[in-house]
Design an enzyme around this catalytic site. Structure first.
Site, short mmCIF file in Angstrom:
data_model
loop_
_atom_site.label_atom_id
_atom_site.label_comp_id
_atom_site.label_asym_id
_atom_site.label_seq_id
_atom_site.Cartn_x
_atom_site.Cartn_y
_atom_site.Cartn_z
CG HIS B 153 -121.76 6.91 -31.39
ND1 HIS B 153 -121.60 7.85 -32.07
CD2 HIS B 153 -121.98 7.34 -30.11
CE1 HIS B 153 -122.09 9.11 -31.39
NE2 HIS B 153 -121.76 8.81 -30.02
CD GLN B 218 -118.74 8.95 -28.07
OE1 GLN B 218 -118.29 9.30 -28.85
NE2 GLN B 218 -119.39 9.47 -27.11
CG ASP B 220 -120.00 4.99 -35.93
OD1 ASP B 220 -119.43 5.71 -34.98
OD2 ASP B 220 -120.25 5.79 -37.10
NE ARG B 248 -129.86 18.26 -29.74
CZ ARG B 248 -128.44 17.62 -29.55
NH1 ARG B 248 -128.54 16.49 -29.05
NH2 ARG B 248 -127.68 18.24 -29.98
CG ASP B 250 -125.93 13.38 -30.55
OD1 ASP B 250 -126.23 14.43 -30.13
OD2 ASP B 250 -124.95 12.70 -30.58
CE1 TYR B 254 -121.08 13.34 -39.77
CE2 TYR B 254 -122.44 13.50 -37.58
CZ TYR B 254 -121.52 14.21 -38.62
OH TYR B 254 -121.08 15.31 -38.56
CG LEU B 255 -127.73 7.10 -38.71
CD1 LEU B 255 -129.31 6.77 -38.71
CD2 LEU B 255 -127.36 7.16 -37.02
CD GLU B 292 -125.80 17.11 -32.71
OE1 GLU B 292 -125.82 15.91 -33.17
OE2 GLU B 292 -125.15 17.89 -32.20
CG ASP B 362 -122.43 20.73 -27.31
OD1 ASP B 362 -121.85 20.15 -26.36
OD2 ASP B 362 -122.87 20.20 -28.13
#
Lengths: 478, 611
Positions: B153, B218, B220, B248, B250, B254-255, B292, B362
């Site tokens: 996103h 954000q 997608d 990395r 992120d 979820y693409l 990730e 995190d």
């Protein structure tokens, strides 16, 4: 069975008849046997030891001619009691074996022989014989269906065992040699096979056995199982938690502290319930009626009477104990009976990476063969485990000055984990053992009475543990 | 602003702040509406670090927040030049690769993970040229640099999104996932349950709903659109051309979206990752992709790709569930939480490596533990409710361990010896504290403590200007805990950590060796071997024994396989008794640990005593 002593057929050049050697060993055993931890008859004088069978075990071409491995079964006579025992005898002509001095059996006039379960150079042949499926005279070495064994592994006995001797091969297999033999296929092997049949996840798979005959009946000499090198036993796991809890200065309850064991106790409860379900599926159940309940009450009362006679500290609890046992006669009949573990406690369970396993399905060592084989209430096992939580909780108090605060903390730990165990059992079985409170309490108290007798005779310091439990169990809820 | 953008308020780059003087996406536009984006050739390129295609398998990573490390210009915020100035320290410590969370242009509504221009640096951190300077300086010291890249996103301030909402038929009209209603993909869970009620948000400008797996600011990207897939490859190329050593990636699961699925880990997502990987291998060999994917190890291994070719997706992935279980194991004094998760971790392709960590920017991630375990972790490690955030615990390592030096060493020793490349979090090497009174996740993002000077030596600015106050309490404050003091003290945690990193590097088995859990009857002891056959054909065996209990413990290890070898302790080179056939007895102090190498005995004069 006769004293049939024939050298193993594989041995090309026997050094001579073994009869004489066996006779000499038998003559030396009355003084040697009582020094062995596994010998169960230390309470009486040995009046005679008679060889029943001796089998020279072949060791393949690699072993020299100067080495001997003898499987020996003897009958130990102690007055009117006669019990068969199994021994492995080793001898080497020109080498000193790497075994402890206590293994050495001094003969009046003969070669140097020793109990050979600690001699890795000799015991490795037991595994080879199992893998081959060998028969040597009356001894049958067999693998369980589908089991494939890796050979050439060296075996080392584990040191913690009491009544049997177990040899671990290469961190992969464990061979349990039953010391005191009972006619019939060993209950441990029978139940393991039954549980494997129904696909139990909570046993170490049986892989093979050594069997033969005794008095015309089949007998199990040994059982080979998968060894779990990643495992830790339940007693060590639980006492790790107790240690953490008792040392904590915050005063928080056991569920709030880092070493909380209740998650493990819960999963252990589920495992025990699963094994009970598997045993019921594999071997069936039976309804025990009012007569049997009455017999159970009588047996518990008999034990109580005997132990009160031996241990004066128990006398003050007699009335509530009698009441608790008598109440069993009035529980709604019938009660379901089935094959159970019979001697379940934290030392009989293993935490592996895959979960909890139950070990040693032989049953209580002190019980008779008939008792061990009979169908019993699964609540016996639950009661045994609940007693074990009490022991784990209180073991740090033993030999310490009285400390009410510490005793209360120990009791809190036990209560927390006993409840978690029952929760897990109830979750897996759909039946909360605490719902059968009269029966469960009676079984726990019966076990505690047995413990009183045992501790009085063997470990007087520990007597406080079962006595405290009896006090608690007979006063709570009243 | 160029003349063909008549209305400044609706200019696609109007939401970009502070980029007036630097090249950025959207300042110029082609006739067809396509943006003129900055190109790598507009900037200098950094020399590469020495070639070593599998460097990531052995590297010690160091996560550093640009904002928090060092302020070169005195504005109170750390920046890329400040970080470059501290590379000597990182080289001294033994760091092989820096991992920088996003430093791109961003409205900073999600810690910089809301990127508003992939080709510009957040102005307060510096410029693209400053980044090239950092790369150049790092590479000259043999240190590599990777950064986060969010593929999934963008920020809603990104010119792509502004163009997409304003001109559905323009070149960016199909760059995002738009829909007339909010009914599609209803099986996808909502990740940020605390703030979001739907994965769809209505945009009044375009009059349609847009899809977002994370925050509603954000949107997608629409990976169904080949132009998006190519545009993101071009973003990678931009930074790789400048000399960056990897990314990395992120939020990779979820693409893509697909009706009737949970829209995670879809085959097409993997297909795109293979395309990205092929591009790297073809055009930029030796650079790495780190996934990730906060999933169970059995699912994460999918992101390494095909084992038959050594992996054809990401080179690395974080092992998320291991970390909370390390904490749990020590609190339980039981190796099982660690042993179990490693036993459940499948083998990974030859050309890949796990990334493991104790803490990062995190919170202590608790997604990968059961409900039971989560309650437990809360109880044990977050006694103050403020320390809990979303579903995690926001503490630094030292306060989590109550500043117990023995535990700090035990945890670090496990981090450096368990399978995977270790990722240190800035400041944990000196045992920095946290400030739980700061909002969001800022508790663990306070300035690096360099010295007892003003602002902890982090910045020359007026203390009031520093982006977050440095830790000042008596235990963890910068006057007590700082790099300068610890470099001067031989017994400091910093010097100890440096030594352990150095020891780790002497034995490639720590990095690439097979992991063998030795089990054993004492559940409080976690013992394992790392072993590998080196390029010289020599077997390198390292034995690690960790006492997870606060009490001294004995352990009998089954080392029969190594009979005749001699354990040599790695920090002091002390030779221990030779391994025999019987179990090997060791005793360890509370929270103690040993690292041994198992050597063939070299001393011919040494003889076994005869009984």
């Amino acid at each position: 069975m006769t004293s049939d002593i024939t050298p193993g057929s594989h041995r090309a050049d026997p050094t001579g008849p073994q009869d004489d050697l066996v006779a000499q060993i038998a003559a030396a055993l009355p003084t040697w046997l009582p020094t062995q931890r596994w010998f169960g008859g230390k309470d009486r004088e040995i009046t005679a030891v008679r060889p029943l069978a001796a089998t020279e075990l072949p060791m393949g071409p690699s072993a020299g001619h100067d080495v001997l491995l003898l499987h020996l079964v003897v009958e130990v006579e102690q007055g009117d009691r006669r019990e068969p025992y199994q021994l492995l005898i080793g001898h080497r002509d020109d080498q000193v074996p790497d075994v402890p001095a206590t293994a050495s059996i001094p003969l009046a006039d003969g070669p140097a022989v020793y109990e050979a379960s600690g001699d890795a150079d000799l015991t490795c042949h037991l595994l080879d014989l199992l893998a081959e499926g060998a028969s040597v005279d009356a001894l049958a070495f067999t693998t369980e269906p589908g089991a494939e064994l890796e050979t050439g592994l060296r075996g080392h006995p584990i040191s913690t065992e009491q009544s049997n001797t177990s040899i671990v091969f290469g961190g992969q297999y464990i061979l349990k040699l039953f010391r005191r033999l009972t006619p019939g296929t060993n209950k441990d092997l029978v139940l393991h096979r039954a549980l494997r049949e129904v696909g139990s996840d909570h046993i170490a798979d049986p892989l093979g056995s050594i069997s033969g005959e005794l008095d015309g009946e089949p007998v199990t000499f040994g059982m080979l199982q998968r060894f779990m090198p990643d495992a830790a036993d339940g007693w060590v796991m639980a006492t790790t938690s107790v240690r953490d809890f008792m040392a904590d200065p915050s005063g928080l309850p056991p569920g709030e502290l880092g070493g909380d064991f209740s998650g493990e106790a819960y999963r252990l409860g589920k495992a025990v319930a699963d094994v009970h379900a598997d045993l019921a599926e594999a071997l069936g159940t039976r309804e025990a009626g009012r007569d049997e309940l009455a017999e159970t009450v009588d047996a518990m009362l008999e034990r109580l009477e005997r132990v009160v006679g031996e241990v004066p500290e128990l006398a003050e609890h007699t009335d509530p104990l009698v009441a608790a046992f008598r109440a069993v006669a009035d529980v709604p009949a019938p009660v379901t009976a089935q094959s159970v573990h019979g001697d379940l406690h934290l030392g009989q369970v293993l935490r592996t990476l895959q979960g909890w396993l139950l070990l040693d399905f032989e049953g209580e060592p002190a019980a008779s063969v008939v008792e061990r084989a009979s169908l019993r209430s699964p609540l016996r096992d639950v009661a045994g485990m609940l007693r074990s939580f009490d022991y784990a909780a209180q073991q740090l108090l033993v030999g310490q000055p009285d400390d009410d605060a510490q005793a209360a903390r120990a009791a809190a730990w036990a209560e927390h984990n006993r409840a978690a165990f029952c929760d897990g059992y109830a979750k897996a079985s759909g039946r909360d053992p605490r719902d059968q409170d009269v029966l469960l309490r009676a079984f726990e108290l019966d076990k505690a009475v047995y413990e009183v007798a045992y501790e009085h005779a063997n470990r007087p310091d520990w007597l406080l543990v079962p006595l405290a439990s009896i006090r608690r169990l007979t006063t709570e809820g009243s | 602003m160029s003349d063909d953008q008549p209305d400044l308020d609706t200019a696609p780059d109007a939401a970009l702040e502070g980029l007036d003087d630097t090249p950025h996406t959207g300042e110029a536009v082609e006739a067809d509406g396509t943006f003129v984006e900055p190109q790598a050739d507009d900037f200098a390129h950094a020399e590469q670090a020495p070639s070593d295609p599998e460097w990531f398998k052995r590297a010690v990573f160091y996560e550093v927040l640009v904002r928090a490390f060092a302020d070169s210009d005195g504005d109170g915020t750390g920046d890329l030049r400040g970080l470059a100035d501290k590379l000597d320290y990182l080289e001294w410590l033994g760091v092989d690769c820096l991992w920088l969370p996003p430093f791109y242009a961003s409205p900073l509504r999600d810690g910089g993970y809301d990127i508003s221009d992939f080709r510009a640096v957040l102005p307060e951190f510096g410029t693209v040229d400053d980044f090239v300077h950092l790369l150049e300086q790092a590479h000259s010291r043999g240190i590599r640099v990777i950064t986060d890249l969010v593929l999934n996103h963008t920020s809603d301030a990104h010119p792509w999104f502004q163009a997409s909402r304003q001109d559905p038929d323009g070149p960016y009209g199909d760059f995002y996932v738009w829909s007339d209603d909010d009914s599609a993909y209803s099986d996808a869970r909502i990740i940020f349950v605390d703030t979001e009620s739907s994965n769809w948000t209505y945009d009044p400008v375009r009059g349609q709903f847009f899809w977002h797996r994370f925050f509603s600011h954000q949107p997608d990207l629409n990976f169904e659109n080949p132009a998006v897939r190519e545009a993101m490859l071009d973003v990678l190329r931009f930074w790789l051309d400048l000399g960056i050593d990897g990314f990395r990636l992120d939020a990779v699961p979820y693409l893509f979206e697909e009706e009737g699925t949970n829209c995670e880990n879809l085959p097409r997502t993997h297909e795109y990752l293979r395309e990205v990987r092929a591009t790297i291998d073809r055009e930029f060999p030796g650079r790495v992709l780190l996934a990730e994917a906060n999933q169970w190890p059995a699912d994460v291994v999918e992101y390494f790709g095909d084992p038959a070719v050594g992996g054809d997706e990401c080179h690395m992935a974080f092992h998320f569930p291991l970390m909370p279980r390390i904490f749990m194991a020590v609190r339980r004094e039981s190796r099982f939480p660690i042993s179990e998760i490693l036993a459940q971790t499948p083998p990974i392709p030859d050309g890949t490596q796990w990334g493991i960590f104790l803490r990062n920017h995190d919170e202590l991630t608790l997604e990968m533990v059961t409900d039971d375990e989560r309650d437990y972790m809360y109880r044990e490690y977050a006694k103050d409710p403020r320390m809990k955030a979303n579903i995690g615990i926001r503490r630094r390592l030292a306060p989590l361990l109550e500043n117990d030096r023995n535990q700090l060493e035990l945890f670090t020793a496990m981090l450096l010896s368990l399978p995977g490349s270790p990722v240190l979090y800035y400041g944990d090497e000196i045992g920095m504290g946290d400030n739980i009174w700061l909002g969001d996740r800022d508790a663990v993002r306070t300035p690096m403590q360099w010295s007892p000077d003003r602002n902890a030596g982090f910045s020359r600015s007026d203390p009031g200007r520093v982006y977050l106050p440095p830790i000042m309490d008596a235990t963890y404050g910068y006057e007590a805990i700082n790099v300068e003091a610890q470099q001067g003290s031989a017994a400091s945690l910093l010097n100890w950590t440096r030594q352990m990193i150095a020891v780790r590097k002497e034995h490639p088995a720590f990095a690439e060796g097979e992991f063998i859990d030795l089990g054993g009857s004492n559940p409080s002891i976690l013992a394992y071997e790392r072993r590998m056959v080196g390029p010289d054909g020599e077997l390198d065996v390292v034995l690690c024994v960790n006492n997870l209990s606060r009490f001294p413990q004995p352990v009998e290890l089954n080392l029969a396989e190594h009979e005749g070898r001699t354990p040599v302790e790695l920090t002091g080179r002390v030779r221990f008794p030779r391994v025999g056939e019987l179990p090997y007895l060791l005793t360890l102090p509370g929270h103690g640990f040993y690292w041994f190498e198992l050597t063939e005995t070299e001393d011919d004069g040494e003889r076994r005593s005869m009984a």
